[in-house]
Scaffold this motif. Structure first.
Motif, PDB file in Angstrom:
ATOM      1  N   ARG A   1       0.865  -1.251   0.047  1.00 39.26           N
ATOM      2  CA  ARG A   1      -0.127  -0.152  -0.042  1.00 39.26           C
ATOM      3  C   ARG A   1       0.808   1.237  -0.201  1.00 39.26           C
ATOM      4  NH1 ARG A   1      -2.943   1.979   4.592  1.00 39.26           N
ATOM      5  NH2 ARG A   1      -2.361   0.142   5.826  1.00 39.26           N
ATOM      6  N   LEU A   2       2.053   1.388   0.733  1.00 41.06           N
ATOM      7  CA  LEU A   2       2.751   2.356   0.854  1.00 41.06           C
ATOM      8  C   LEU A   2       3.597   2.517  -0.646  1.00 41.06           C
ATOM      9  CD1 LEU A   2       4.442   1.811   4.410  1.00 41.06           C
ATOM     10  CD2 LEU A   2       2.843   3.983   3.693  1.00 41.06           C
ATOM     11  N   MET A   3       4.025   1.444  -1.219  1.00 40.46           N
ATOM     12  CA  MET A   3       4.707   1.523  -2.336  1.00 40.46           C
ATOM     13  C   MET A   3       3.784   2.052  -3.411  1.00 40.46           C
ATOM     14  SD  MET A   3       6.861  -1.880  -2.162  1.00 40.46           S
ATOM     15  CE  MET A   3       7.794  -1.670  -3.676  1.00 40.46           C
ATOM     16  N   SER A   4       2.441   2.213  -3.299  1.00 36.95           N
ATOM     17  CA  SER A   4       1.546   2.658  -4.365  1.00 36.95           C
ATOM     18  C   SER A   4       1.565   4.075  -4.495  1.00 36.95           C
ATOM     19  CB  SER A   4       0.298   2.012  -4.254  1.00 36.95           C
ATOM     20  OG  SER A   4      -0.294   2.642  -2.985  1.00 36.95           O
ATOM     21  N   TYR A   5       2.001   4.815  -3.379  1.00 36.69           N
ATOM     22  CA  TYR A   5       2.079   6.387  -3.418  1.00 36.69           C
ATOM     23  C   TYR A   5       3.144   6.636  -3.978  1.00 36.69           C
ATOM     24  CZ  TYR A   5      -2.050   5.486  -0.228  1.00 36.69           C
ATOM     25  OH  TYR A   5      -3.057   5.438   0.174  1.00 36.69           O
ATOM     26  N   GLU A   6       3.454   8.174  -4.237  1.00 40.99           N
ATOM     27  CA  GLU A   6       4.620   8.518  -4.594  1.00 40.99           C
ATOM     28  C   GLU A   6       5.361   8.907  -3.369  1.00 40.99           C
ATOM     29  OE1 GLU A   6       5.862   9.201  -7.517  1.00 40.99           O
ATOM     30  OE2 GLU A   6       4.066   8.576  -8.852  1.00 40.99           O
ATOM     31  N   TRP A   7       6.596   8.888  -3.220  1.00 44.70           N
ATOM     32  CA  TRP A   7       7.521   8.908  -2.281  1.00 44.70           C
ATOM     33  C   TRP A   7       7.405  10.249  -1.664  1.00 44.70           C
ATOM     34  CZ3 TRP A   7      11.364  12.660  -1.837  1.00 44.70           C
ATOM     35  CH2 TRP A   7      11.766  13.090  -3.041  1.00 44.70           C
ATOM     36  N   HIS A   8       7.205  11.309  -2.495  1.00 46.88           N
ATOM     37  CA  HIS A   8       7.129  12.794  -2.169  1.00 46.88           C
ATOM     38  C   HIS A   8       5.870  13.055  -1.590  1.00 46.88           C
ATOM     39  CE1 HIS A   8       6.709  12.841  -6.406  1.00 46.88           C
ATOM     40  NE2 HIS A   8       5.632  13.854  -6.044  1.00 46.88           N
ATOM     41  N   THR A   9       4.849  12.199  -1.283  1.00 46.23           N
ATOM     42  CA  THR A   9       3.551  12.572  -0.845  1.00 46.23           C
ATOM     43  C   THR A   9       3.568  11.990   0.453  1.00 46.23           C
ATOM     44  OG1 THR A   9       2.383  10.889  -1.537  1.00 46.23           O
ATOM     45  CG2 THR A   9       2.530  12.497  -3.147  1.00 46.23           C
ATOM     46  N   ALA A  10       2.334  12.352   1.264  1.00 41.56           N
ATOM     47  CA  ALA A  10       1.874  11.937   2.667  1.00 41.56           C
ATOM     48  C   ALA A  10       1.895  10.678   2.700  1.00 41.56           C
ATOM     49  CB  ALA A  10       0.838  12.894   3.361  1.00 41.56           C
ATOM     50  N   GLY A  11       1.437   9.968   1.702  1.00 42.35           N
ATOM     51  CA  GLY A  11       0.988   8.631   1.365  1.00 42.35           C
ATOM     52  C   GLY A  11       2.191   7.858   1.581  1.00 42.35           C
ATOM     53  N   GLY A  12       3.227   8.454   0.691  1.00 39.29           N
ATOM     54  CA  GLY A  12       4.523   7.840   0.568  1.00 39.29           C
ATOM     55  C   GLY A  12       5.578   7.877   1.803  1.00 39.29           C
ATOM     56  N   LEU A  13       5.196   8.937   2.581  1.00 36.49           N
ATOM     57  CA  LEU A  13       6.002   9.191   3.681  1.00 36.49           C
ATOM     58  C   LEU A  13       5.529   8.547   5.028  1.00 36.49           C
ATOM     59  CD1 LEU A  13       6.279  13.152   3.144  1.00 36.49           C
ATOM     60  CD2 LEU A  13       8.284  11.227   2.840  1.00 36.49           C
ATOM     61  N   MET A  14       4.530   8.354   5.098  1.00 35.39           N
ATOM     62  CA  MET A  14       3.571   7.840   6.246  1.00 35.39           C
ATOM     63  C   MET A  14       4.172   6.506   6.816  1.00 35.39           C
ATOM     64  SD  MET A  14      -0.256   6.993   5.005  1.00 35.39           S
ATOM     65  CE  MET A  14      -0.499   5.615   3.744  1.00 35.39           C
ATOM     66  N   THR A  15       3.820   6.034   8.030  1.00 40.99           N
ATOM     67  CA  THR A  15       3.869   4.793   8.651  1.00 40.99           C
ATOM     68  C   THR A  15       2.481   4.182   8.861  1.00 40.99           C
ATOM     69  OG1 THR A  15       4.815   3.373  10.197  1.00 40.99           O
ATOM     70  CG2 THR A  15       3.987   5.650  10.986  1.00 40.99           C
ATOM     71  N   THR A  16       2.136   2.937   8.681  1.00 42.99           N
ATOM     72  CA  THR A  16       0.947   2.397   8.784  1.00 42.99           C
ATOM     73  C   THR A  16       0.483   1.989  10.074  1.00 42.99           C
ATOM     74  OG1 THR A  16       1.945   0.243   8.094  1.00 42.99           O
ATOM     75  CG2 THR A  16       0.786   1.950   6.317  1.00 42.99           C
ATOM     76  N   GLU A  17       1.511   2.192  11.185  1.00 42.38           N
ATOM     77  CA  GLU A  17       1.300   1.733  12.367  1.00 42.38           C
ATOM     78  C   GLU A  17       1.429   2.821  13.694  1.00 42.38           C
ATOM     79  OE1 GLU A  17       4.550  -0.990  12.733  1.00 42.38           O
ATOM     80  OE2 GLU A  17       3.693  -2.644  11.515  1.00 42.38           O
ATOM     81  N   PRO A  18       0.544   3.824  13.401  1.00 43.74           N
ATOM     82  CA  PRO A  18       0.217   4.739  14.725  1.00 43.74           C
ATOM     83  C   PRO A  18      -0.595   4.149  15.730  1.00 43.74           C
ATOM     84  CG  PRO A  18      -1.223   5.290  12.802  1.00 43.74           C
ATOM     85  CD  PRO A  18      -0.369   4.252  12.299  1.00 43.74           C
ATOM     86  N   ILE A  19      -0.710   4.953  16.603  1.00 50.40           N
ATOM     87  CA  ILE A  19      -1.616   4.185  17.830  1.00 50.40           C
ATOM     88  C   ILE A  19      -3.076   4.678  17.482  1.00 50.40           C
ATOM     89  CG2 ILE A  19      -1.902   4.511  20.267  1.00 50.40           C
ATOM     90  CD1 ILE A  19       0.701   5.163  20.922  1.00 50.40           C
ATOM     91  N   VAL A  20      -3.801   3.662  17.309  1.00 50.29           N
ATOM     92  CA  VAL A  20      -5.216   4.144  16.899  1.00 50.29           C
ATOM     93  C   VAL A  20      -5.973   3.460  18.159  1.00 50.29           C
ATOM     94  CG1 VAL A  20      -7.088   3.332  15.349  1.00 50.29           C
ATOM     95  CG2 VAL A  20      -4.742   3.749  14.465  1.00 50.29           C
ATOM     96  N   LEU A  21      -6.999   4.238  18.406  1.00 48.28           N
ATOM     97  CA  LEU A  21      -7.867   3.891  19.700  1.00 48.28           C
ATOM     98  C   LEU A  21      -9.315   4.185  19.325  1.00 48.28           C
ATOM     99  CD1 LEU A  21      -6.062   5.445  22.688  1.00 48.28           C
ATOM    100  CD2 LEU A  21      -6.299   2.852  22.096  1.00 48.28           C
ATOM    101  N   ARG A  22     -10.182   3.227  19.831  1.00 47.79           N
ATOM    102  CA  ARG A  22     -11.685   3.561  19.783  1.00 47.79           C
ATOM    103  C   ARG A  22     -12.119   4.798  20.658  1.00 47.79           C
ATOM    104  NH1 ARG A  22     -14.292  -2.128  19.262  1.00 47.79           N
ATOM    105  NH2 ARG A  22     -13.014  -3.389  17.921  1.00 47.79           N
ATOM    106  N   PRO A  23     -13.136   5.442  20.404  1.00 46.81           N
ATOM    107  CA  PRO A  23     -13.403   6.836  21.381  1.00 46.81           C
ATOM    108  C   PRO A  23     -13.961   6.235  22.678  1.00 46.81           C
ATOM    109  CG  PRO A  23     -15.340   6.214  19.618  1.00 46.81           C
ATOM    110  CD  PRO A  23     -14.095   5.272  19.034  1.00 46.81           C
ATOM    111  N   ASP A  24     -14.358   4.845  22.925  1.00 45.30           N
ATOM    112  CA  ASP A  24     -14.662   4.314  24.092  1.00 45.30           C
ATOM    113  C   ASP A  24     -13.414   3.967  24.829  1.00 45.30           C
ATOM    114  OD1 ASP A  24     -14.156   2.103  22.797  1.00 45.30           O
ATOM    115  OD2 ASP A  24     -15.845   1.224  23.265  1.00 45.30           O
ATOM    116  N   ALA A  25     -12.200   3.973  24.284  1.00 35.81           N
ATOM    117  CA  ALA A  25     -11.040   3.692  25.320  1.00 35.81           C
ATOM    118  C   ALA A  25     -10.655   4.799  26.234  1.00 35.81           C
ATOM    119  CB  ALA A  25      -9.775   3.565  24.144  1.00 35.81           C
TER     120      ALA A  25
END
Length: 433
Positions: free
Chosen positions: A271-295
């Motif tokens: 998925r990351l390789m599908s974005y151009e390297w110089h865009t937010a999609g190409g720069l991002m990591t796919t492993e941030p801390i994600v929580l549900r609103p009831d956490a």
């Protein structure tokens, strides 16, 4: 220093180097010696010292005035020219540890665990005088794995080229190093020794080190690993770093490694390789801390405490509807770490979510990403698609990697800051480095 004093070189790794005024100059990274014909002990030529900006320079032993109490004292004059190993020289930590040698008296094979250096009487010269080895089983009086300290002349085989040399003791010597520092050590080893050290590191440690190495070193090391292990190491790397590395490989090699990776890990990288390297999609990591609103805040802090997270990723958590992993359900907002510290542990993160900051679109160009982080004083920013699903997060370290020149890691490992290089200049040392 008294002639009877002896220092084992493994104890010198990472030791601070000070000038006579007590100002820190750098850290010891290795010891340079010259092997001699016959059983004569090798002469110790000097130390490889890491100074500012991870530059490595040569410090002749003639300019070392003391080695004691976990520190090295110099005359205060250091040539800041970059260290280059010569064919006649041997790096003691990098090349002698883990070597297979033989005991002269018995012919037993032994593994070098450490070597000791000592200063000669009434002189500034140093030499290697002792070798700490582990010998194999030879008879009823010796058990397997016996450890001995012997004279240099009591062993033979140091001058022979060895294939498949281990690296366990060298790796143990560098165990406390940060990945960036260990990357500097690997960069300056020979390709043969670099491959051996990489083979001895566990997958997670090697992944951390690869992320800090120049591209050419990354490709070289990955290419010398068995494909199954290369895939395991890629899984341990941050997905964005793994994607950057794989994008430099030939298409056939890239696809083969992606096929060997776990499907979910490979999916993130693809998925990351599908974005151009110089865009937010190409720069991002796919492993941030994600929580549900009831956490709760307590749940969020538990996630932030994960020692494997970078400081930038631990600076904030992202609140989304399920699922909890990217690409998630609808992005709702984020909660900064400082806000988590101010609210009771039982507080629901959904009630303290910052919804004012607009997330980045995956096609946001690099200059706009940089401006976003600078404008809002952020160290990370969420990346959300047109449907409102969170795709990942861009961190400031990823942005810096792409703002700096392409060869910045290579330059960082080879050169120091200009101001430092102009400091402490002196005529060529007696060794010539």
């Amino acid at each position: 220093m008294a002639a009877s004093a002896r220092v084992f070189v493994s104890h010198l790794s990472g030791v601070a180097v000070f000038d006579p005024n007590g100002d820190r100059v750098g850290r010891v990274r290795d010891v340079v010696a010259m092997l001699r014909i016959g059983a004569r002990p090798p002469r110790v030529l000097g130390l490889v010292v890491e100074v500012a900006s991870r530059r490595v320079v040569f410090l002749p032993m003639t300019r070392v005035t003391g080695v004691e109490s976990g520190q090295v004292i110099t005359t205060g004059v250091i040539n800041m020219r970059r260290f280059e190993q010569r064919p006649s020289e041997t790096l003691v930590l990098g090349e002698l540890l883990d070597r297979k040698v033989k005991l002269v008296d018995t012919g037993q094979e032994a593994t070098v665990l450490d070597v000791a250096i000592t200063q000669l009487q009434a002189r500034r010269d140093w030499e290697i005088d002792k070798v700490f080895v582990r010998v194999g089983k030879t008879g009823p009086l010796r058990r397997k794995g016996e450890q001995l300290t012997v004279e240099w002349s009591a062993v033979t085989g140091f001058s022979l080229e060895e294939h498949g040399q281990g690296a366990a003791n060298l790796v143990a010597t560098f165990e406390q190093m940060r990945p960036a520092d260990l990357a500097g050590v690997l960069h300056h080893l020979s390709p043969k020794r670099r491959a051996e050290v990489a083979a001895a590191l566990d997958d997670a440690r090697l992944a951390d080190v690869l992320e800090e190495l120049p591209e050419d070193d990354q490709i070289e090391i990955l290419g010398k690993l068995k494909e199954e292990r290369a895939a395991d190491v890629l899984e341990e790397m941050d997905p964005d770093d793994a994607a950057d590395l794989l994008s430099e490989l030939p298409e056939a090699d890239k696809e083969r490694l992606l096929t060997l990776m776990q499907p979910d890990e490979a999916a993130d990288v693809r998925r990351l390789m599908s974005y151009e390297w110089h865009t937010a999609g190409g720069l991002m990591t796919t492993e941030p801390i994600v929580l549900r609103p009831d956490a709760t805040v307590a749940d969020a802090l538990a996630r932030v405490r994960n020692p494997d997270l970078s400081p930038a990723l631990a600076a904030q958590v992202y609140v989304c509807r399920p699922p909890d992993e990217t690409p998630t359900g609808k992005y709702l907002g984020l909660v900064h770490f400082q806000r988590l510290l101010r609210d009771p542990p039982s507080t629901l993160v959904g009630s303290i979510t910052d919804t004012d900051l607009q997330p980045l679109a995956p096609d946001t160009p690099l200059p706009a990403v940089t401006s976003y982080l600078a404008t809002y004083n952020m160290v990370a920013a969420p990346v959300v698609d047109a449907g409102g699903s969170m795709l990942g997060a861009v961190t400031v370290d990823d942005v810096l990697d792409h703002l700096l020149p392409e060869d910045w890691r290579e330059t960082e490992l080879h050169q120091g800051a200009l101001g430092m290089s102009e400091m402490s200049e002196m005529p060529e040392a007696d060794h010539g480095h």
